[in-house]
Design an enzyme around this catalytic site. Sequence first.
Site, short mmCIF file in Angstrom:
data_model
loop_
_atom_site.label_atom_id
_atom_site.label_comp_id
_atom_site.label_asym_id
_atom_site.label_seq_id
_atom_site.Cartn_x
_atom_site.Cartn_y
_atom_site.Cartn_z
CG ASN A 1 -1.86 1.10 1.32
OD1 ASN A 1 -1.79 2.04 0.53
ND2 ASN A 1 -2.77 1.04 2.29
NE ARG B 1 -6.10 1.79 -0.30
CZ ARG B 1 -6.12 2.90 0.42
NH1 ARG B 1 -5.06 3.31 1.04
NH2 ARG B 1 -7.23 3.60 0.50
NE ARG C 1 -9.79 12.84 3.17
CZ ARG C 1 -9.61 11.51 3.22
NH1 ARG C 1 -10.64 10.70 3.53
NH2 ARG C 1 -8.46 10.98 2.93
CD GLU D 1 -8.93 -0.92 3.95
OE1 GLU D 1 -8.53 -0.52 5.06
OE2 GLU D 1 -9.20 -0.15 3.02
CG HIS E 1 -12.70 3.63 2.88
ND1 HIS E 1 -13.41 4.61 3.51
CD2 HIS E 1 -11.40 3.85 3.18
CE1 HIS E 1 -12.58 5.42 4.16
NE2 HIS E 1 -11.37 4.98 3.97
#
Length: 406
Positions: A10, A95, A245, A388, A184
Amino acid sequence: MTASRVLVLNSGSSSVKYQLLDMRDRSRLAMGLVERIGEGSSRLTHTPLTGSGAEPREREERIADHAAALKAVAEELSADGLGLDSPELAAIGHRVVHGGLKFTEPTVVTDEVLKEIQRLVPVAPLHNPANITGIRTAQALRPDLPQVAVFDTAFHTTMPESAARYAIDVATADRHRVRRYGFHGTSHAFVSRAAAKLLGKAPEDVNVIVLHLGNGASASAVRGGRCVDTSMGLTPLEGLVMGTRAGDADPAVIFHLARVGDMGIDEIDDLLNKKSGLVGLCGDNDMREIRRRIDAGDEAASLAFDIYIHRLKKYIGAYYAVLGRVDAVVFTAGVGENAASVREAAVAGLEELGLAVDGALNSVRSDEPRLISPEYARVAVAVVPTDEELEIANQTYALVSDAEKA
Ligand code: AMP
């Protein structure tokens, strides 16, 4: 197939997270993180998981670029007898954040695929360049191995146009590829499937609302295993209140800040992505710290929590309406898996929708998927730890095993 290991990478702009897995039993052999790549002092934290103690080893030195980072990772793995030159390594899974509309499945990387990921850089300027660098670096290290791209957006490509399109002039939106993509996706896919399993049903037979609440956060509505709506949009900025965010805000906030606040476009981008959300509201983005401050009577922390929960509740209601029938609401990621207070508050008052949380079950700490709703509740409420890396490894290994069989 004989080779059974998959390395998952990743790659961020200045970091690389990795895991090496053995797909025979899906066990983790090693994991780690390289941080501050290209800066004065970089750090590699490597944790071997094969021996008796999983003691992390740390290296602090300058790591100039992603190639140097992967070389350092390879050295650490070699020291544990898990070298990347091993014939045991079947593939490297990457990823990749943005796959646009084209990539609906994990994909073996070719020059064409890399070009397409490159073409998507304008819609993922922070992420796709780093992902491309990660892939190129891994290709240079093991040119003989399949490199597989697993896209964050792929799970969401099943959304109907009614959910994916913004009500913006069609020609302009299409010219600039403006639409809801969602992110996601590997987590939403993994968690919605695990939730079906927890209910003892096939994914095709259940409707699930997944709440991925980490530092980044997103909700999705999954009908029969297929995503039909999700809260992140063209970029990961839209939707829930996140660590830094803002999530949903009137787009005119941007015009207002530019015209009246005299702020530049990059400054506003930075404000909404990095200085808003929980951190903008109360100065902290860690839910543990926010809870501690609330317990100490801090009003800013309390209001930040309330705004976070209000938004979450709105999405639960919205996706309930989108799905019509809901079998489970599932919490995952750092906040969703650990913060019992968030789960309790998000579902409070929704008994008419068949939703409730059992206080005792909700307070249990566990790494296992579990139900936290009382037996009488019509809709299951569950906690499912996301993974993940395992999902990327699974998808990568399935793809290369199928290719070998074909
Ligand atoms: P993630 O992005 O999934 O790694 O989630 C990171 C976030 O999870 C942190 O910023 C915290 O807000 C939250 N978190 C992690 N552990 C806990 C905990 N024990 N209790 C509450 N929140 C937690």
